[in-house]
Design a protein around this motif. Structure first.
Motif: not given
Length: 290
Positions: A131-138
């Motif tokens: 989830l942290a990676a998804e928010w960072d990518t977004y």
């Protein structure tokens, strides 16, 4: 500019093809933005905290509102640019709208009494890291689109006048929306990543305690009088259980801290719940439907 007859020419200039190029560029930015979906309210699960989960729901709801503002700007600006290019006249320009984790003996049935007293750490580190990676990518994607928005202005160098000035101001505001949205999402990523680290470290610590507890079970089982041996080992087992409790509480505190960080990022109150799992303040749950 003087006309030679005592008058002046209008203080604006419009190049239809250049304005169309600006519209095309901004349309591509909009498509890129809408094509990148933000993480959903429930994330990937594994929060390990009802308060954190509800705060994440409120966080994503706020992010969704800001996405809508950005998309609305693109729609109204696209219409205004095409109207400007079509009429070739001065326009007012666009305006901004107002127990799931496995034990160390994976696949085996834990039968040891002392080992069974060690509780699990709440949360799923792998899901939280994802989830942290998804928010960072977004967030990084949004940040990159901010530059694309501003670069569109260079595609119409011959467009001057009040409409162009208004457009520049509106463009700067939209750029800031992208930057702020991206920054908040990457900051949220960092907060969730820190919590994921606490969960992962806590799970590793608990597994080590379970291993020590299993050794106590083995010692008791091998003794001539297992029951008596187990009674003598209770103080050592209690120390392990106490250490596990302290670590679990620390992870729960990390979850609360993460919830507070997410709430602070978008200026909302963290959603707190009581022991029955109900929000402690109605106003906090109201955020979820705003």
């Amino acid at each position: 500019l003087p006309t030679g007859r005592g008058g002046t020419v209008p203080n604006f200039s419009i190049n239809e093809e250049q304005i169309k190029a600006v519209a095309t560029k901004l349309s591509a930015v909009k498509d890129s933005f809408t094509g990148m979906k933000a993480p959903g309210p429930s994330g990937n699960g594994g929060f390990g905290s009802l308060s954190l989960m509800l705060t994440h729901v409120a966080f994503t709801a706020t992010i969704a509102k800001r996405r809508t503002t950005i998309e609305t700007w693109h729609a109204s600006t696209d219409a205004a640019l095409h109207d400007t290019a079509k009429k070739r006249t001065m326009s007012s320009g666009p305006h901004c709208s107002a127990r799931t984790s496995t034990s160390h003996c994976k696949g085996a049935i834990v039968t040891g009494y002392f080992e069974s007293l060690i509780n699990d750490v709440p949360g799923n580190a792998d899901s939280l890291t994802s989830l942290a990676a998804e928010w960072d990518t977004y967030g990084n994607h949004c940040d990159g689109l901010a530059d694309d928005v501003m670069s569109s202005a260079h595609l119409a160098p011959e467009w001057v006048g009040r409409a162009r000035d208004d457009f520049g101001t509106s463009l700067e505001r939209q750029r800031n929306r992208y930057i702020n949205l991206g920054g908040d999402c990457t900051t949220a990523s960092s907060a969730i990543s820190v919590y994921a680290g606490a969960v992962r470290a806590g799970q590793s610590y608990i597994e080590n305690l379970r291993y020590q507890a299993s050794k106590l079970d083995e010692e008791a089982d091998k003794a001539p009088n297992p029951l008596l041996a187990r009674m003598k080992l209770i103080p050592a087992a209690s120390a392990l259980v106490s250490a596990a409790h302290v670590r679990i509480e620390a992870v729960k505190q990390a979850a609360d801290t993460c919830a507070q960080d997410l709430a602070r990022i978008v200026h909302i109150e963290p959603v707190r719940v009581n022991k029955q799992g109900n929000p402690t303040e109605g106003g906090q749950m109201g955020q979820l439907s705003q």
